[in-house]
Scaffold this active site. Structure first.
Site, PDB file in Angstrom:
ATOM      1  N   ARG A 124       0.831  -1.205   0.000  1.00  0.00           N
ATOM      2  CA  ARG A 124       0.000   0.000   0.000  1.00  0.00           C
ATOM      3  C   ARG A 124       0.867   1.257   0.000  1.00  0.00           C
ATOM      4  O   ARG A 124       0.546   2.250  -0.649  1.00  0.00           O
ATOM      5  CB  ARG A 124      -0.935   0.006   1.212  1.00  0.00           C
ATOM      6  CG  ARG A 124      -1.921  -1.144   1.228  1.00  0.00           C
ATOM      7  CD  ARG A 124      -2.982  -0.970   2.274  1.00  0.00           C
ATOM      8  NE  ARG A 124      -3.878   0.142   1.950  1.00  0.00           N
ATOM      9  CZ  ARG A 124      -4.868   0.541   2.731  1.00  0.00           C
ATOM     10  NH1 ARG A 124      -5.085  -0.082   3.888  1.00  0.00           N
ATOM     11  NH2 ARG A 124      -5.636   1.550   2.385  1.00  0.00           N
ATOM     12  N   GLY A 176     -17.135  12.536   1.093  1.00  0.00           N
ATOM     13  CA  GLY A 176     -16.720  11.200   0.677  1.00  0.00           C
ATOM     14  C   GLY A 176     -16.702  10.166   1.771  1.00  0.00           C
ATOM     15  O   GLY A 176     -15.855   9.271   1.763  1.00  0.00           O
ATOM     16  N   HIS A 223      -7.308   7.796  11.747  1.00  0.00           N
ATOM     17  CA  HIS A 223      -7.023   6.371  11.548  1.00  0.00           C
ATOM     18  C   HIS A 223      -5.547   6.104  11.274  1.00  0.00           C
ATOM     19  O   HIS A 223      -5.188   5.002  10.848  1.00  0.00           O
ATOM     20  CB  HIS A 223      -7.882   5.813  10.410  1.00  0.00           C
ATOM     21  CG  HIS A 223      -9.337   5.740  10.759  1.00  0.00           C
ATOM     22  ND1 HIS A 223     -10.336   5.589   9.822  1.00  0.00           N
ATOM     23  CD2 HIS A 223      -9.970   5.803  11.966  1.00  0.00           C
ATOM     24  CE1 HIS A 223     -11.514   5.562  10.435  1.00  0.00           C
ATOM     25  NE2 HIS A 223     -11.313   5.701  11.727  1.00  0.00           N
ATOM     26  N   ILE A 261      -5.701   7.244   5.355  1.00  0.00           N
ATOM     27  CA  ILE A 261      -4.325   7.075   5.823  1.00  0.00           C
ATOM     28  C   ILE A 261      -3.316   7.552   4.792  1.00  0.00           C
ATOM     29  O   ILE A 261      -2.109   7.435   5.009  1.00  0.00           O
ATOM     30  CB  ILE A 261      -4.048   5.612   6.215  1.00  0.00           C
ATOM     31  CG1 ILE A 261      -4.255   4.674   5.032  1.00  0.00           C
ATOM     32  CG2 ILE A 261      -4.951   5.202   7.386  1.00  0.00           C
ATOM     33  CD1 ILE A 261      -3.868   3.226   5.317  1.00  0.00           C
ATOM     34  N   ASP A 262      -3.792   8.093   3.675  1.00  0.00           N
ATOM     35  CA  ASP A 262      -2.874   8.639   2.671  1.00  0.00           C
ATOM     36  C   ASP A 262      -2.447  10.049   3.062  1.00  0.00           C
ATOM     37  O   ASP A 262      -2.927  10.618   4.047  1.00  0.00           O
ATOM     38  CB  ASP A 262      -3.522   8.628   1.277  1.00  0.00           C
ATOM     39  CG  ASP A 262      -4.795   9.480   1.217  1.00  0.00           C
ATOM     40  OD1 ASP A 262      -4.707  10.693   1.485  1.00  0.00           O
ATOM     41  OD2 ASP A 262      -5.869   8.936   0.896  1.00  0.00           O
TER      42      ASP A 262
END
EC number: 2.3.1.-
Length: 244
Positions: free
Chosen positions: A60, A181, A113, A97-98
């Site tokens: 990821r 979103g 998160h 988490i990006d």
């Protein structure tokens, strides 16, 4: 509805990054390497099979850092709103988490998160930036010098989200709460809209389609995030129509 007055709290979810090319890592059966993703993303899984869990997050991480993944117009619009809004703070609370909010230029971002580009020492709790693969049994922690103490800085299933005290304070003091979103099904994030309303905030949902808690919002606008978020930011900054 009245225009924003004071702080704007913005909750963002997976839908804001969907147009940025981030893979879900699930095959057509919803599995990753024959594992349910839900079974990889738990403290118990990390204790049982740390090599597998690290490999999942290494993949990821590499995907997030690939050239084709970049902030889209919705990330850029929120960063512009933070820079140009003059009537109070604009605070972003994200379930993602990006790092696409940060790449777009946002500075006040609360990652409830966790963050994919960070790791945490299980011995000391210290958090470090990490853009490289973490290899279980090989990668050494910066603070304690021990292998096997690093874990992804991610909130797994059955763990408490980060910054909840700060998030609650932000939401309670916001004049406008906006969700962008989000699924509306993941708590405690899905409950923030009702906290905001209880403290007098106007509430707005910007989503591709109605969320699980869409009826909790005063107003909803549906469509691609890259279209409706910049349009809403323009409303706030330049008075082009209703802002909330």
């Amino acid at each position: 509805m009245r225009r924003p007055n004071g702080m704007i709290a913005i909750l963002t979810g997976a839908g804001i990054s969907a147009e940025s090319g981030i893979s879900t890592f699930r095959d057509q059966n919803g599995l990753w390497e024959n594992h349910r993703v839900e079974d990889v993303c738990t403290p118990a899984a990390f204790l049982k099979q740390p090599t597998v869990v690290q490999r999942f997050y290494n993949e990821r991480r590499r995907a997030l850092l690939s050239p084709e993944v970049k902030p889209n117009a919705s990330h850029q619009a929120l960063a512009r709103l933070q820079r140009e809004y003059k009537d109070g703070q604009v605070v972003i609370i994200t379930q993602n988490i990006d790092d696409l909010h940060e790449r777009a230029g946002s500075r006040q971002v609360l990652h409830m998160h966790g963050e994919l580009l960070k790791v945490r020492c299980t011995a000391t709790g210290r958090v470090f930036e990490s853009r490289e693969d973490v290899i279980h049994g090989e990668s050494k922690c910066e603070c304690c010098g021990v292998v096997e103490t690093l874990r992804p800085h991610i909130v797994w299933f059955n763990e408490m989200p980060l910054y909840m005290d700060v998030i609650d304070e932000v939401v309670q003091n916001a004049g406008l709460f906006v969700a962008v979103g989000t699924s509306g099904n993941v708590y405690p994030a899905a409950g923030l809209v009702m906290i905001a309303k209880a403290h007098g905030a106007e509430t707005l949902e910007l989503n591709l389609e109605p969320s699980g808690n869409c009826r909790d919002f005063d107003r909803s606008v549906y469509g691609p995030a890259s279209v409706i978020v910049p349009a809403w930011a323009d409303e706030v900054l330049h008075g082009k129509g209703p802002a909330a």
